[in-house]
Design an enzyme around this catalytic site. Structure first.
Site, mmCIF file in Angstrom:
data_model
loop_
_atom_site.group_PDB
_atom_site.id
_atom_site.type_symbol
_atom_site.label_atom_id
_atom_site.label_comp_id
_atom_site.label_asym_id
_atom_site.label_seq_id
_atom_site.Cartn_x
_atom_site.Cartn_y
_atom_site.Cartn_z
ATOM 1 N N TYR A 32 0.852 -1.184 0.000
ATOM 2 C CA TYR A 32 0.000 0.000 0.000
ATOM 3 C C TYR A 32 0.898 1.248 0.000
ATOM 4 O O TYR A 32 0.814 2.125 0.855
ATOM 5 C CB TYR A 32 -0.989 0.005 1.175
ATOM 6 C CG TYR A 32 -2.294 0.641 0.743
ATOM 7 C CD1 TYR A 32 -3.146 -0.029 -0.132
ATOM 8 C CD2 TYR A 32 -2.639 1.915 1.147
ATOM 9 C CE1 TYR A 32 -4.310 0.555 -0.590
ATOM 10 C CE2 TYR A 32 -3.805 2.518 0.694
ATOM 11 C CZ TYR A 32 -4.638 1.826 -0.168
ATOM 12 O OH TYR A 32 -5.788 2.407 -0.613
ATOM 13 N N HIS A 34 3.095 4.563 -0.536
ATOM 14 C CA HIS A 34 2.809 5.991 -0.672
ATOM 15 C C HIS A 34 4.133 6.723 -0.916
ATOM 16 O O HIS A 34 5.180 6.075 -1.087
ATOM 17 C CB HIS A 34 2.082 6.511 0.568
ATOM 18 C CG HIS A 34 2.758 6.123 1.858
ATOM 19 N ND1 HIS A 34 3.984 6.605 2.237
ATOM 20 C CD2 HIS A 34 2.384 5.260 2.834
ATOM 21 C CE1 HIS A 34 4.331 6.090 3.392
ATOM 22 N NE2 HIS A 34 3.377 5.256 3.782
ATOM 23 N N HIS A 37 7.256 5.615 0.958
ATOM 24 C CA HIS A 37 7.948 4.451 0.384
ATOM 25 C C HIS A 37 8.677 4.852 -0.899
ATOM 26 O O HIS A 37 9.781 4.394 -1.167
ATOM 27 C CB HIS A 37 6.943 3.352 0.025
ATOM 28 C CG HIS A 37 6.187 2.806 1.183
ATOM 29 N ND1 HIS A 37 4.857 3.059 1.386
ATOM 30 C CD2 HIS A 37 6.577 2.015 2.218
ATOM 31 C CE1 HIS A 37 4.451 2.436 2.473
ATOM 32 N NE2 HIS A 37 5.469 1.814 3.014
ATOM 33 N N GLY A 147 12.453 3.923 6.612
ATOM 34 C CA GLY A 147 12.038 5.294 6.900
ATOM 35 C C GLY A 147 12.240 5.648 8.370
ATOM 36 O O GLY A 147 12.069 4.804 9.258
ATOM 37 N N LYS A 149 10.308 7.446 9.965
ATOM 38 C CA LYS A 149 9.014 7.556 10.650
ATOM 39 C C LYS A 149 8.898 6.447 11.689
ATOM 40 O O LYS A 149 8.417 6.651 12.788
ATOM 41 C CB LYS A 149 7.873 7.484 9.652
ATOM 42 C CG LYS A 149 6.563 7.401 10.363
ATOM 43 C CD LYS A 149 5.409 7.804 9.530
ATOM 44 C CE LYS A 149 4.156 7.423 10.262
ATOM 45 N NZ LYS A 149 4.022 5.960 10.348
ATOM 46 N N LYS A 184 3.214 10.733 6.305
ATOM 47 C CA LYS A 184 2.577 9.764 5.407
ATOM 48 C C LYS A 184 2.608 8.387 6.058
ATOM 49 O O LYS A 184 3.641 7.989 6.623
ATOM 50 C CB LYS A 184 3.330 9.693 4.083
ATOM 51 C CG LYS A 184 3.363 11.015 3.354
ATOM 52 C CD LYS A 184 2.652 10.923 2.041
ATOM 53 C CE LYS A 184 2.757 12.256 1.323
ATOM 54 N NZ LYS A 184 1.789 12.396 0.257
ATOM 55 N N ARG A 187 -1.617 3.661 7.218
ATOM 56 C CA ARG A 187 -2.747 3.646 8.162
ATOM 57 C C ARG A 187 -3.554 4.945 8.120
ATOM 58 O O ARG A 187 -4.656 4.979 8.680
ATOM 59 C CB ARG A 187 -2.257 3.364 9.582
ATOM 60 C CG ARG A 187 -1.789 1.925 9.760
ATOM 61 C CD ARG A 187 -1.566 1.549 11.207
ATOM 62 N NE ARG A 187 -1.381 0.127 11.381
ATOM 63 C CZ ARG A 187 -0.201 -0.499 11.460
ATOM 64 N NH1 ARG A 187 0.919 0.179 11.388
ATOM 65 N NH2 ARG A 187 -0.133 -1.812 11.611
#
Ligand code: PAF
Length: 282
Positions: A32, A34, A37, A147, A149, A184, A187
């Site tokens: 999924y 975004h 990624h 990442g 994040k 981003k 989820r």
């Protein structure tokens, strides 16, 4: 670009590349994809001759009450993004392909995984380390991209690579944000419009913390209280944690004297979101 589903197919392709003397980068993902990624894939494409993107929603890293079944999946869309970004291979195994019925070996860690997200997700990092270790053994890349994040994940994987002598370089890449500041995340698709607006409290509160640190505040409890107070102004938000930890050990600190990670996890409605700022130089 090719999509393969078995370990043997990945190994055959990588062998072909290695025989031709080419370098290989790996971007592990749960799909999924975004722009976050994409930034990892872009960097991998720039730094390696060939790039493998793994797309695998790893059951082992989800707790029994977590969102494994509802985690968003769209391989066609992922393939288009990978192709556009210049990746060479998608590895998309079935769970049975990664975990045989008698699977019984795990990579676990005593440190770094117990705090932050590890408190509310006690089996999560064992699942992450095990699958990432397997992916490193399957692809044997020169570099792998993660990442920032998921800052705790990045620190854990760096530590694992060092502990277990995996022969590759781990590259950490900056957080990619929406224009309004929301980090981003796959989820984010769970959020309804009202929750999407409420979710801005994560990046706003971290920015509030940044301003305090930039103004010279070094007392961690003062910064944490300021961030907590701000999050609590948002009725849809429920704090899981707000922490400032040593960026190398992930241990809590009272005073900022070196590199730290300011990490937060907040439920917006039923969706648990994470975000962070890393302060390398303070
Ligand atoms: O960050 C993720 O998407 C996952 O934790 C990872 C690293 C692909 C392992 O499943």
């Amino acid at each position: 670009m090719k999509i393969v589903h078995t370990v043997d197919e990945v190994r055959a392709k990588v062998k072909e590349w290695r025989t031709a003397g080419l370098s290989v980068g790996l971007v592990p993902t749960m799909g999924y994809l975004h722009e976050g990624h994409k930034s990892l894939i872009d960097r991998a494409v720039a730094e390696n001759d060939k790039v493998v993107v793994s797309v695998f929603v790893n059951p082992m890293q989800f707790g029994p009450t977590e969102d494994l079944a509802s985690y968003p999946r769209d391989l066609q869309r992922d393939a288009a993004l990978c192709e556009d970004a210049g990746a060479d291979l998608i590895f998309n195994p079935e769970p049975e392909n990664m975990y045989a019925s008698d699977f019984s070996s795990f990579i676990d860690m005593n440190t770094l995984t117990t705090g932050l997200c590890g408190k509310s997700r006690p089996i999560h990092f064992r699942g992450v380390c095990t699958v990432v270790g397997k992916l490193f053994n399957i692809v044997q890349p020169d570099k792998a991209y993660f990442g920032q994040k998921d800052a705790q994940q990045l620190a854990v994987i760096r530590h694992m690579v060092n502990d277990l002598n995996f022969n590759l370089e781990i590259v950490g890449c900056p957080i990619i944000r929406e224009e309004d500041g929301l980090a981003k995340s796959s989820r984010n698709t769970y959020l309804n419009p009202e929750e999407r607006q409420a979710a801005l409290i994560l990046s706003k509160s971290l920015e509030h913390g940044r301003k305090l640190i930039e103004a010279g505040e070094r007392n961690v409890s003062v910064i944490i209280k300021a961030i907590t107070d701000m999050i609590e102004t948002e009725p849809l938000a429920r704090i899981d944690y707000v922490e400032i930890v040593d960026w190398n050990t992930l241990e809590t600190v009272d005073t900022i004297t070196g590199p730290v990670l300011n990490a937060i996890a907040v439920y917006i409605g039923k969706t648990r979101l994470i975000d962070n700022h890393i302060y390398e130089e303070v």
